[in-house]
Design a protein around this motif. Structure first.
Motif, PDB file in Angstrom:
ATOM      1  N   MET A  77      63.207  20.582  21.732  1.00 17.11           N
ATOM      2  CA  MET A  77      62.026  19.759  21.989  1.00 17.11           C
ATOM      3  C   MET A  77      62.207  18.402  21.318  1.00 17.11           C
ATOM      4  O   MET A  77      62.738  18.305  20.213  1.00 17.11           O
ATOM      5  CB  MET A  77      60.761  20.446  21.469  1.00 17.11           C
ATOM      6  N   THR A  78      61.748  17.353  22.003  1.00 20.10           N
ATOM      7  CA  THR A  78      61.862  16.011  21.437  1.00 20.10           C
ATOM      8  C   THR A  78      60.896  15.815  20.276  1.00 20.10           C
ATOM      9  O   THR A  78      61.132  14.989  19.398  1.00 20.10           O
ATOM     10  CB  THR A  78      61.595  14.936  22.500  1.00 20.10           C
ATOM     11  N   TYR A 127      68.328  11.656  22.660  1.00 24.29           N
ATOM     12  CA  TYR A 127      68.361  12.993  22.048  1.00 24.29           C
ATOM     13  C   TYR A 127      68.962  13.996  23.030  1.00 24.29           C
ATOM     14  O   TYR A 127      69.843  14.789  22.672  1.00 24.29           O
ATOM     15  CB  TYR A 127      66.942  13.392  21.666  1.00 24.29           C
ATOM     16  N   ALA A 128      68.504  13.952  24.272  1.00 24.70           N
ATOM     17  CA  ALA A 128      69.011  14.875  25.299  1.00 24.70           C
ATOM     18  C   ALA A 128      70.481  14.603  25.607  1.00 24.70           C
ATOM     19  O   ALA A 128      71.272  15.529  25.778  1.00 24.70           O
ATOM     20  CB  ALA A 128      68.176  14.755  26.567  1.00 24.70           C
ATOM     21  N   ARG A 180      65.287   7.869  33.737  1.00 27.23           N
ATOM     22  CA  ARG A 180      66.335   6.911  34.120  1.00 27.23           C
ATOM     23  C   ARG A 180      67.522   6.941  33.147  1.00 27.23           C
ATOM     24  O   ARG A 180      68.682   6.864  33.556  1.00 27.23           O
ATOM     25  CB  ARG A 180      65.759   5.499  34.155  1.00 27.23           C
ATOM     26  N   ASP A 181      67.225   7.038  31.850  1.00 28.07           N
ATOM     27  CA  ASP A 181      68.274   6.922  30.830  1.00 28.07           C
ATOM     28  C   ASP A 181      68.912   8.251  30.442  1.00 28.07           C
ATOM     29  O   ASP A 181      69.806   8.285  29.595  1.00 28.07           O
ATOM     30  CB  ASP A 181      67.704   6.254  29.568  1.00 28.07           C
ATOM     31  N   THR A 182      68.462   9.340  31.020  1.00 30.33           N
ATOM     32  CA  THR A 182      69.060  10.653  30.755  1.00 30.33           C
ATOM     33  C   THR A 182      70.259  10.863  31.670  1.00 30.33           C
ATOM     34  O   THR A 182      70.234  10.476  32.842  1.00 30.33           O
ATOM     35  CB  THR A 182      68.023  11.766  30.989  1.00 30.33           C
ATOM     36  N   ASN A 183      71.302  11.487  31.119  1.00 31.09           N
ATOM     37  CA  ASN A 183      72.537  11.701  31.883  1.00 31.09           C
ATOM     38  C   ASN A 183      72.506  12.963  32.735  1.00 31.09           C
ATOM     39  O   ASN A 183      73.361  13.137  33.601  1.00 31.09           O
ATOM     40  CB  ASN A 183      73.728  11.789  30.922  1.00 31.09           C
ATOM     41  N   MET A 184      71.558  13.843  32.457  1.00 27.48           N
ATOM     42  CA  MET A 184      71.470  15.117  33.174  1.00 27.48           C
ATOM     43  C   MET A 184      70.294  15.087  34.161  1.00 27.48           C
ATOM     44  O   MET A 184      69.476  14.167  34.105  1.00 27.48           O
ATOM     45  CB  MET A 184      71.282  16.263  32.170  1.00 27.48           C
ATOM     46  N   PRO A 185      70.201  16.062  35.073  1.00 29.17           N
ATOM     47  CA  PRO A 185      69.031  16.137  35.941  1.00 29.17           C
ATOM     48  C   PRO A 185      67.749  16.141  35.109  1.00 29.17           C
ATOM     49  O   PRO A 185      67.604  16.928  34.170  1.00 29.17           O
ATOM     50  CB  PRO A 185      69.225  17.458  36.679  1.00 29.17           C
ATOM     51  N   PHE A 245      72.710  27.534  28.638  1.00 28.24           N
ATOM     52  CA  PHE A 245      72.132  26.504  29.498  1.00 28.24           C
ATOM     53  C   PHE A 245      71.123  25.738  28.644  1.00 28.24           C
ATOM     54  O   PHE A 245      70.088  26.277  28.252  1.00 28.24           O
ATOM     55  CB  PHE A 245      71.455  27.160  30.699  1.00 28.24           C
ATOM     56  N   LYS A 246      71.420  24.488  28.338  1.00 28.76           N
ATOM     57  CA  LYS A 246      70.610  23.719  27.401  1.00 28.76           C
ATOM     58  C   LYS A 246      69.464  23.005  28.118  1.00 28.76           C
ATOM     59  O   LYS A 246      69.690  22.248  29.060  1.00 28.76           O
ATOM     60  CB  LYS A 246      71.466  22.688  26.666  1.00 28.76           C
ATOM     61  N   VAL A 247      68.251  23.264  27.634  1.00 24.72           N
ATOM     62  CA  VAL A 247      67.049  22.673  28.214  1.00 24.72           C
ATOM     63  C   VAL A 247      66.340  21.840  27.142  1.00 24.72           C
ATOM     64  O   VAL A 247      66.082  22.327  26.044  1.00 24.72           O
ATOM     65  CB  VAL A 247      66.081  23.754  28.728  1.00 24.72           C
ATOM     66  N   VAL A 248      66.037  20.593  27.469  1.00 27.56           N
ATOM     67  CA  VAL A 248      65.245  19.757  26.568  1.00 27.56           C
ATOM     68  C   VAL A 248      63.848  19.613  27.148  1.00 27.56           C
ATOM     69  O   VAL A 248      63.680  19.180  28.294  1.00 27.56           O
ATOM     70  CB  VAL A 248      65.883  18.368  26.367  1.00 27.56           C
ATOM     71  N   ILE A 249      62.849  20.011  26.354  1.00 29.18           N
ATOM     72  CA  ILE A 249      61.445  19.867  26.738  1.00 29.18           C
ATOM     73  C   ILE A 249      60.868  18.689  25.962  1.00 29.18           C
ATOM     74  O   ILE A 249      60.959  18.636  24.729  1.00 29.18           O
ATOM     75  CB  ILE A 249      60.648  21.156  26.425  1.00 29.18           C
TER      76      ILE A 249
END
Length: 245
Positions: free
Chosen positions: A105-106, A123-124, A188-193, A57-61
């Motif tokens: 992480m960004t 990036y996400a 807005r520009d992220t494709n995931m929740p 499960f990929k999480v971007v912080i």
């Protein structure tokens, strides 16, 4: 007549023997084919189960601001960018201890990331992340304003924002300012929740003095992790991750 009947019986017996000999190979082939199909189905199920178990499960912080982008200036004169980076690193550390989680992480240091580049959501999206969390500290001209709030943009992010808000408010103990839909490019520009958490008001002296402590950041980091886990569990059960925009 007797001789003729004997010939007829012998003829029928031979015919039955031939039919039996033809049927036996067909039954054997059918049984082998059935076993092969069962084995193939078992292998397919095994492969699918293995794939599901091995899919992280990929999480971007996303620690807000950084570099020459200081973010808010707190009541103490310290910058938002240092608060967000420190808290984000704590979230990452805790998430990495969870089974089945992959954390990104960004930024991992005091680097500047241009808003015009849209690097953070890109990036996400490139990682095909499952969720995106942007961490911030709030600001207002009136230093008495306080509280925790969470922003989202797309409909598929609303439930995620609500779950995160619930957990983080419990950890901060600040006023619950709720969740709000807002046109911020990182959500807005992220494709995931995706959700942007304003943990508290750095311009509120009481909020900030608490927000800078190790105990507070540990609690809030743990609450963000619990929120992500709770969302993942619900999405697995009810299919939130498959919602459209």
């Amino acid at each position: 007549m007797v001789f003729q009947r004997k010939n007829e019986r012998n003829h029928r017996t031979r015919n039955m023997s031939v039919v039996t000999l033809l049927i036996i190979p067909i039954l054997i082939l059918s049984a082998c084919s059935g076993n092969s199909d069962n084995n193939n189905n078992a292998k397919d199920n095994s492969n699918n189960n293995s794939k599901n178990k091995n899919t992280a499960f990929k999480v971007v912080i996303d620690p807000g601001h950084g570099g020459k982008d200081n973010g808010a200036t707190g009541a103490s004169g310290q910058y938002e960018k240092s608060f967000t980076l420190r808290l984000s690193k704590e979230v990452k550390k805790l998430l990495e201890q969870e089974s089945g989680m992959e954390v990104f992480m960004t930024r991992t240091d005091d680097s500047f990331i241009s808003q015009e580049s849209r690097y953070r959501p890109k990036y996400a999206n490139k990682l095909n992340a499952d969720v995106y969390v942007s961490i911030h500290g709030n600001t207002f001209s009136n230093p008495s304003v306080s509280g925790t709030e969470t922003f989202y943009y797309h409909n598929n992010s609303r439930q995620f924002a609500r779950i995160l808000q619930k957990h983080v408010v419990e950890a901060t103990g600040f006023r619950d300012r709720g969740i709000k839909k807002k046109d911020l490019f990182v959500v807005r520009d992220t494709n995931m929740p995706a959700a942007l958490i304003e943990v508290g008001y750095l311009t509120n002296p009481e909020n900030e003095s608490v927000m800078r402590t190790d105990d507070f950041q540990s609690r809030v980091a743990a609450s963000i992790v619990e929120g992500i886990k709770a969302y993942k569990e619900r999405s697995d059960e009810q299919g939130f991750l498959n919602w459209g925009f």
